[in-house]
Design a protein around this motif. Structure first.
Motif, PDB file in Angstrom:
ATOM      1  N   GLN A 119      54.288  49.710 -28.822  1.00  0.00           N
ATOM      2  CA  GLN A 119      53.182  50.505 -28.197  1.00  0.00           C
ATOM      3  C   GLN A 119      53.638  51.821 -27.453  1.00  0.00           C
ATOM      4  OE1 GLN A 119      50.430  48.766 -25.644  1.00  0.00           O
ATOM      5  NE2 GLN A 119      49.403  50.507 -25.000  1.00  0.00           N
TER       6      GLN A 119
ATOM      7  N   LEU B 136      49.753  48.789 -34.398  1.00  0.00           N
ATOM      8  CA  LEU B 136      49.143  49.151 -33.375  1.00  0.00           C
ATOM      9  C   LEU B 136      48.625  50.555 -33.712  1.00  0.00           C
ATOM     10  CD1 LEU B 136      50.712  48.095 -30.085  1.00  0.00           C
ATOM     11  CD2 LEU B 136      48.871  47.258 -31.070  1.00  0.00           C
TER      12      LEU B 136
ATOM     13  N   SER C  50      46.295  48.243 -20.838  1.00  0.00           N
ATOM     14  CA  SER C  50      47.547  48.563 -21.067  1.00  0.00           C
ATOM     15  C   SER C  50      47.968  49.990 -20.749  1.00  0.00           C
ATOM     16  CB  SER C  50      48.201  48.156 -22.348  1.00  0.00           C
ATOM     17  OG  SER C  50      47.698  48.756 -23.480  1.00  0.00           O
TER      18      SER C  50
ATOM     19  N   TYR D  33      43.062  48.033 -34.710  1.00  0.00           N
ATOM     20  CA  TYR D  33      44.347  47.967 -34.027  1.00  0.00           C
ATOM     21  C   TYR D  33      44.675  48.625 -32.549  1.00  0.00           C
ATOM     22  CZ  TYR D  33      44.660  47.288 -39.106  1.00  0.00           C
ATOM     23  OH  TYR D  33      44.410  46.890 -40.409  1.00  0.00           O
ATOM     24  N   THR D  34      43.556  48.591 -31.969  1.00  0.00           N
ATOM     25  CA  THR D  34      43.674  49.232 -30.599  1.00  0.00           C
ATOM     26  C   THR D  34      44.674  48.297 -29.513  1.00  0.00           C
ATOM     27  OG1 THR D  34      42.348  50.200 -28.823  1.00  0.00           O
ATOM     28  CG2 THR D  34      41.752  48.207 -29.944  1.00  0.00           C
ATOM     29  N   PRO D  35      45.404  48.923 -28.923  1.00  0.00           N
ATOM     30  CA  PRO D  35      46.040  48.327 -27.686  1.00  0.00           C
ATOM     31  C   PRO D  35      45.065  47.733 -26.705  1.00  0.00           C
ATOM     32  CG  PRO D  35      46.586  50.367 -27.731  1.00  0.00           C
ATOM     33  CD  PRO D  35      45.818  50.526 -28.902  1.00  0.00           C
ATOM     34  N   ASP D  36      45.425  46.823 -25.962  1.00  0.00           N
ATOM     35  CA  ASP D  36      44.464  46.630 -24.607  1.00  0.00           C
ATOM     36  C   ASP D  36      44.278  47.630 -23.814  1.00  0.00           C
ATOM     37  OD1 ASP D  36      43.250  45.433 -22.429  1.00  0.00           O
ATOM     38  OD2 ASP D  36      44.711  44.054 -22.287  1.00  0.00           O
TER      39      ASP D  36
ATOM     40  N   ASN E  74      52.206  46.865 -18.623  1.00  0.00           N
ATOM     41  CA  ASN E  74      52.392  45.295 -19.065  1.00  0.00           C
ATOM     42  C   ASN E  74      52.181  44.434 -18.078  1.00  0.00           C
ATOM     43  OD1 ASN E  74      53.188  43.181 -20.344  1.00  0.00           O
ATOM     44  ND2 ASN E  74      55.234  43.628 -20.816  1.00  0.00           N
TER      45      ASN E  74
ATOM     46  N   ASN F 234      54.151  53.131 -33.523  1.00  0.00           N
ATOM     47  CA  ASN F 234      53.279  52.249 -33.191  1.00  0.00           C
ATOM     48  C   ASN F 234      53.262  50.893 -33.999  1.00  0.00           C
ATOM     49  OD1 ASN F 234      51.420  52.604 -30.540  1.00  0.00           O
ATOM     50  ND2 ASN F 234      52.083  54.518 -31.449  1.00  0.00           N
TER      51      ASN F 234
END
Length: 592
Positions: free
Chosen positions: A267, A378, A516, A510-513, A286, A263
């Motif tokens: 991601q 991430l 997603s 640092y979280t991804p959306d 995405n 990561n």
């Protein structure tokens, strides 16, 4: 009764009785004509009104004026079965609601699965409600479409706790809405904040002080440089080159170090497995399109980086072959050996950590994700499922579904959530505003341990209970991140939950959306079978190839194109397309 008293012992002929009745009816018809219709309706409602006939959940007031019996099925894992009927929680629910829950099916394991299958093939044996079944989403939707369980959409529209939880947890309602647009389960609100970010890396701070002036690595290059120092500068001072810069193992609680490192490049949440691959592993959304991260050039870059660490002895060469016993042994060697290790928990000096005692484990800190060469930084994030073990369904045989839905909503209150989880207030838990909470604020409640030899009668209870809480995966509750964060922590310095909370707070930056992440999808028919097969074949191949690339048994540059072509030959495009189809249906049903 009054008519019978007037008759007393006098004999009345049938003719006279009929005449009286006719006369009585004629008299009623002659009452106030302006309100005769209204009075007739009132008379009907008061004389024959069903005390359990409510129009909506908001109209239901507990306790009910009369006792209501509801039959229940519960699949309570790890209980062995038979723990819900003679249970303090069940009696408390009856006291508060005047609903007697009759657990006609209280089972676990294979017994629960077998009985549930039999029940669902005989509609006459359906209970009123299913508290927990461990059905898949596909099974729930199938039973709903067969008319065996009821859609709850209309019943829950004005359910206060249901709506409040949906506001607090924006993805909750979508997770509980099947692709046909119906909601068949009330769901489980058990948000574990630290579980969302369980792929953690721990770093030994005394060596950071000694080798790096106290500065923890911030990038993949800095991480490499630091691990090189651990390997070559003998930080444990025993004169032997026995240090292991980074270790982990496959098959533990987030003990696979590759997830954390990948990561920094792309991601990707694809934990390696020695058994069955993880469902949806490596897939991301995405802009509404499903992508497979393990096919991207950035994934290749991550593999090359990890191959470099492995080939230079910086990533433990036992990572992909050792088990938990060997892992624990290395971590707890009397000559300190390890600089970093991957773990959802804490295994270095784990005995003291889990016992909430001070120890060497306090010399370890959770290392934040590091930035890769392209700036990607991430934390792998897992989804929160509110579907749980398929919690809270109402069968077609339930005569009073509005009350059943209101019961579920009652159980989702904060008070009922605590009673189900910890037992009686004052003994298993208390409300409090003193001290420090898990989230470093003012606490809302605290928990206590009820001993097995607790004196129930001596403490004012009407009987002795062998069971006083419900199984964690077989209850309806309202345990949001905020509510769990309001738990009082007695000693933050040694508290297990507090350590994990602080680690998650680091990673949340640092979280991804969340959009997603692949949600918990319902696959039907052919799609269900195909996805299961692809998960095993394609997922298994990816895991094997990943290890081969990292260890150098397969040359990354030479074999990357063959790896991609092999995936295509195995049907990866169809695999992704089926996920896309189900994801689109999920989004449509969720009105997004």
């Amino acid at each position: 009764m009054k008519k019978r008293k007037l008759f007393n012992k006098r004999m009345i002929s049938l003719i006279v009785l009929i005449a009286m009745v006719v006369s009585l009816l004629g008299g009623c018809g002659k009452s106030d004509t302006k309100s005769s219709d209204k009075k007739t309706d009132e008379t009907k409602s008061t004389s024959s009104e069903d005390p359990f006939n409510f129009k909506s959940v908001k109209d239901v007031t507990f306790p009910l004026k009369q006792k209501l019996d509801l039959t229940v099925f519960v699949y309570a894992t790890n209980t062995g079965g038979g723990t819900y009927q003679d249970n303090y929680v069940t009696d408390w629910i009856e006291e508060k609601t005047n609903i007697h829950l009759n657990y006609v099916y209280d089972l676990d394991g294979d017994d629960a699965k077998t009985k549930l299958n039999l029940v669902m093939t005989d509609s006459a044996s359906l209970p009123d409600i299913f508290l927990a079944t461990n059905w898949t989403k596909s099974e729930v939707q199938s039973y709903g479409q067969q008319g065996l369980i009821l859609p709850l959409n209309d019943y829950l529209k004005d359910a206060p706790n249901w709506n409040a939880n949906n506001e607090k947890s924006p993805t909750r309602k979508a997770d509980l809405t099947m692709t046909d647009g119906n909601i068949y389960t009330y769901g489980d609100e058990n948000e574990c904040f630290h579980c969302m970010f369980q792929n953690r890396m721990w770093i030994y701070m005394p060596w950071v002080e000694k080798l790096n002036g106290g500065k923890v690595p911030q990038t993949t290059d800095e991480l490499y440089d630091y691990m090189k120092k651990v390997k070559t500068q003998d930080p444990n001072g025993n004169g032997a080159a026995d240090e292991i810069p980074m270790t982990g193992y496959i098959g533990g609680w987030a003990t696979d170090p590759t997830v954390w490192m990948i990561n920094s490049f792309v991601q990707c949440n694809n934990p390696l497995s020695n058994t069955n691959p993880t469902i949806a592993a490596g897939l991301v959304v995405n802009n509404g399109k499903i992508e497979y991260s393990v096919m991207k050039d950035q994934y290749k870059d991550a593999l090359k980086y990890m191959n470099k660490l492995y080939s230079e002895g910086l990533l433990d060469n036992q990572t992909f072959t050792q088990d938990n016993t060997q892992f624990d042994s290395v971590l707890n060697n009397e000559d300190h050996l390890v600089g970093l290790y991957a773990d959802g928990g804490v295994n270095a000096d784990g005995d003291n950590f889990w016992a909430k005692k001070p120890g060497d484990w306090q010399n370890w800190e959770c290392l934040e994700p590091v930035a890769g060469p392209d700036g990607v930084r991430l934390a792998a994030r897992g989804i929160t499922t509110y579907f749980g073990s398929s919690v809270g369904s109402i069968s077609v045989n339930c005569k009073y579904p509005v009350i059943a839905a209101a019961l579920f909503d009652f159980l989702a209150s904060e008070e009922a959530s605590n009673v189900q989880a910890y037992g009686p207030e004052g003994f298993g838990w208390d409300w409090t505003t003193e001290g420090t909470s898990l989230g470093d604020g003012t606490p809302k409640y605290e928990t206590h341990t009820i001993p097995d030899d607790f004196d129930w009668l001596g403490n004012g209870f009407s009987k002795k209970y062998s069971h006083w809480y419900y199984a964690a995966d077989a209850m309806v509750r309202s345990s949001t991140v905020d509510f769990r964060s309001a738990l009082k922590i007695e000693n933050p310095d040694v508290d297990v939950e507090y350590v994990f909370q602080k680690a998650a707070e680091k990673y949340e930056k640092y979280t991804p959306d969340v959009n997603s992440l692949i949600p918990n999808l319902a696959f039907e028919g052919e799609d269900s079978q195909a996805i299961s097969e692809y998960t095993l074949t394609i997922g298994g191949f990816v895991n094997q190839a990943t290890v081969q690339f990292i260890t150098g048994n397969t040359d990354i540059d030479k074999e990357w194109d063959n790896y991609i072509n092999k995936l295509k030959d195995m049907g990866v495009d169809d695999y992704i397309a089926r996920y896309q189809k189900c994801y689109d249906a999920y989004m449509k049903a969720a009105d997004k």
